[in-house]
Design an enzyme around this catalytic site. Structure first.
Site, mmCIF file in Angstrom:
data_model
loop_
_atom_site.group_PDB
_atom_site.id
_atom_site.type_symbol
_atom_site.label_atom_id
_atom_site.label_comp_id
_atom_site.label_asym_id
_atom_site.label_seq_id
_atom_site.Cartn_x
_atom_site.Cartn_y
_atom_site.Cartn_z
ATOM 1 N N HIS A 158 0.836 -1.213 0.000
ATOM 2 C CA HIS A 158 0.000 0.000 0.000
ATOM 3 C C HIS A 158 0.865 1.255 0.000
ATOM 4 C CE1 HIS A 158 -3.347 -2.695 1.278
ATOM 5 N NE2 HIS A 158 -2.364 -3.260 1.968
ATOM 6 N N SER A 281 16.500 20.571 -16.690
ATOM 7 C CA SER A 281 15.324 21.349 -17.084
ATOM 8 C C SER A 281 15.796 22.568 -17.865
ATOM 9 C CB SER A 281 14.572 21.785 -15.826
ATOM 10 O OG SER A 281 13.842 22.967 -16.072
ATOM 11 N N LYS A 287 17.504 21.096 -11.601
ATOM 12 C CA LYS A 287 16.800 19.832 -11.821
ATOM 13 C C LYS A 287 17.663 18.695 -12.341
ATOM 14 C CE LYS A 287 12.684 19.360 -12.036
ATOM 15 N NZ LYS A 287 11.631 18.746 -11.303
ATOM 16 N N GLU A 294 10.564 7.881 -17.158
ATOM 17 C CA GLU A 294 9.202 8.350 -17.439
ATOM 18 C C GLU A 294 8.741 7.910 -18.823
ATOM 19 O OE1 GLU A 294 8.673 12.590 -15.544
ATOM 20 O OE2 GLU A 294 10.752 12.262 -16.111
ATOM 21 N N TYR A 321 -9.561 -14.743 -45.112
ATOM 22 C CA TYR A 321 -8.683 -13.573 -45.117
ATOM 23 C C TYR A 321 -9.460 -12.314 -45.481
ATOM 24 C CZ TYR A 321 -5.065 -10.253 -46.349
ATOM 25 O OH TYR A 321 -4.289 -9.129 -46.400
HETATM 26 N N1 ARG Z 1 -0.083 -7.832 -47.993
HETATM 27 C C1 ARG Z 1 -1.155 -8.592 -47.468
HETATM 28 C C2 ARG Z 1 -1.079 -8.663 -45.958
HETATM 29 O O1 ARG Z 1 -0.158 -8.233 -45.441
HETATM 30 C C3 ARG Z 1 -1.192 -9.984 -48.007
HETATM 31 C C4 ARG Z 1 -1.883 -9.998 -49.278
HETATM 32 C C5 ARG Z 1 -3.153 -10.726 -49.273
HETATM 33 N N2 ARG Z 1 -3.953 -9.939 -50.120
HETATM 34 C C6 ARG Z 1 -4.903 -10.393 -50.918
HETATM 35 N N3 ARG Z 1 -5.474 -9.546 -51.632
HETATM 36 N N4 ARG Z 1 -5.213 -11.642 -50.952
HETATM 37 O O2 ARG Z 1 -1.977 -9.165 -45.332
#
Ligand code: ARG
Length: 470
Positions: A158, A281, A287, A294, A321
């Site tokens: 504490h 400073s 200082k 920090e 993706y």
């Molecule tokens: N440069 C992209 C990435 O970093 C990978 C490419 C995948 N892009 C795509 N159009 N399938 O994720």
């Protein structure tokens, strides 16, 4: 003049210049060129074994890739932004250099599994590198523990004085924290668990060609082919685990920095850091500011930001993706660079800092740091701990009433009277009670493993020295 894209047959128009520079990642993903080349070499090796490349084509590809790698290392390679990313840049350069065989490299592969692989490989290397840096920091704390000799200081809970400890024991606490951080990074690097390879997942659904990703897995150090091509191309779990490990290390660094900022105030003056790690400073001539500490404390905020950004990037993202995922590298690289710089800076500061015995020890007896030790003394004489706690509490109150600043200023009859009043056996308190009083005595009496002084501390110090080779 921008290069025609590999998808030009489908997309009629050339990409707009603004769109092109908006979408590119080559400005930062060139950093994974080594991993990209290693992945492609493994992929070509596998394609030959699967009968999809001849041995001659495979060798031409591997030589070409190595050649590109050498040029990048030498700084003579030109990265063409119009090709978007490192994967396209390397593939185009390969085809320029070796012709037709280069056009076969991308068989049964997509940038979607390629980028997931490259990032995973990069994290594996980065985790090892971070682990080494953290161990340097651990060593710095261990050597500070050693050179702090027999300095005794108060510990705080504490932020109030608690129990006396060997000053070096606090250094070992930091060492332990950063050691665990290194471990955490290592397991994020290995992505403890199944460790299946992303490569071989293709764009999302794998491939109808007879590829064998157990070969690439084996070549690149993964345990098995993708468990799910869909998951592997869609997830950034390893990146998140690594970023979390970095955020955790950063949080620990910020705690240490804060502790030392407090210790370097005039009010505490517990530590002294070499002037070369302090700043002045522009206005106040007297200082001496702990700006590096920090900034270490402050930069933790940006690492948290990167972690939360990546979590948010993945939040609600449909499986498969999505280009959003490209942002992952920016965040992970930045967090890695920030934490690396902080760890290196921290180790330098620790190596240039000492506890100041003259400031710590004169006030060591303030705050009745030996109260718990006295209670434990009574326990050794058969007094139940709760009763002992009560006896000592009343003795501290008595000292304060009578203007005494330490329990050792009390006489034996005073101890007996307090025991009596709390229903404890007064006869058990002998002259040896004074061995349990005074910070220096207390520290010597610690026995529990990992304790803040005495033999347990010496033992841990020896263990850390052996483990870290210092
Ligand atoms: N440069 C992209 C990435 O970093 C990978 C490419 C995948 N892009 C795509 N159009 N399938 O994720």
């Amino acid at each position: 003049m921008a290069e025609p894209k590999s998808w030009q047959a489908r997309i009629g128009e050339a990409t707009d210049a603004l769109a092109q520079s908006f979408v590119e990642s080559i400005s930062y993903d060139r950093r994974i060129y080594r991993q990209d080349i290693a992945g492609s070499i493994a992929h070509a090796t596998m394609l030959e074994k699967a009968g999809l490349l001849s041995a001659v084509e495979r060798d031409a590809i591997i030589e070409g890739l190595k050649d590109i790698g050498r040029d990048i290392e030498a700084g003579t390679f030109v990265f063409d932004e119009s090709l978007e990313d490192i994967h396209m840049v390397v593939e185009k350069a390969l085809t320029d250099r070796i012709g037709e065989p280069g056009r076969k490299l991308h068989t049964a592969r997509s940038r979607n599994d390629q980028v997931a692989l490259d990032l995973s490989l990069w994290i594996r290397d980065a985790a090892l590198e971070m682990g080494k840096k953290l161990h340097v920091l651990c060593r710095a704390h261990v050597s500070m523990a050693e050179r702090s000799g027999d300095i005794v200081m108060p510990s705080y809970t504490h932020l109030q004085r608690a129990q006396p400890i060997a000053a070096g024991a606090e250094c070992l606490a930091w060492c332990t924290m950063f050691w665990r951080d290194a471990d955490r990074c290592a397991s994020a690097g290995e992505f403890a668990g199944v460790n299946d390879i992303p490569l071989g997942s293709g764009a999302i659904a794998g491939s109808s060609l007879p590829i064998d990703s157990s070969i690439t897995a084996q070549l690149l150090g993964y345990s098995q082919p993708p468990l799910s091509s869909i998951e592997q191309t869609a997830s950034r779990d390893q990146g998140l685990e690594f970023l979390f490990s970095l955020a955790m290390a950063s949080m620990h660094l910020s705690r240490w920095a804060e502790q030392w900022i407090i210790y370097s105030t005039t009010e505490f003056s517990f530590i002294k850091t070499a002037d070369r790690y302090t700043t002045g400073s522009s206005m106040m001539p007297q200082k001496r500011n702990p700006d590096m500490l920090e900034l270490i404390r402050g930069r933790c905020a940006t690492v948290y930001g990167d972690l939360v950004s990546l979590l948010t990037l993945c939040k609600g993202l449909p499986i498969g993706y999505n280009r959003d995922l490209q942002e992952d590298k920016r965040l992970i690289f930045r967090a890695f660079d920030t934490v690396s710089a902080c760890v290196i800076m921290s180790a330098a500061i620790v190596n240039a800092t000492n506890f100041v015995r003259e400031n710590i020890e004169p006030t060591l007896e303030r705050g009745f740091l030996d109260a718990t030790s006295l209670a434990e003394y009574l326990v050794t004489k058969g007094t139940p701990f709760r009763t002992a706690h009560h006896v000592v509490g009343s003795l501290v109150a008595r000292c304060e009433r009578e203007g005494k600043t330490a329990l050792a200023q009390l006489q034996l009859p005073d101890f007996a009277a307090a025991a009596n009043a709390s229903g404890a056996d007064p006869s058990v308190i002998g002259q040896d009670v004074y061995d349990a009083l005074g910070s220096r005595n207390v520290v010597k009496r610690y026995r529990s493993p990992g304790a803040g002084g005495g033999e347990p501390f010496k033992q841990r110090l020896a263990e850390w020295k052996a483990r870290l080779g210092c």
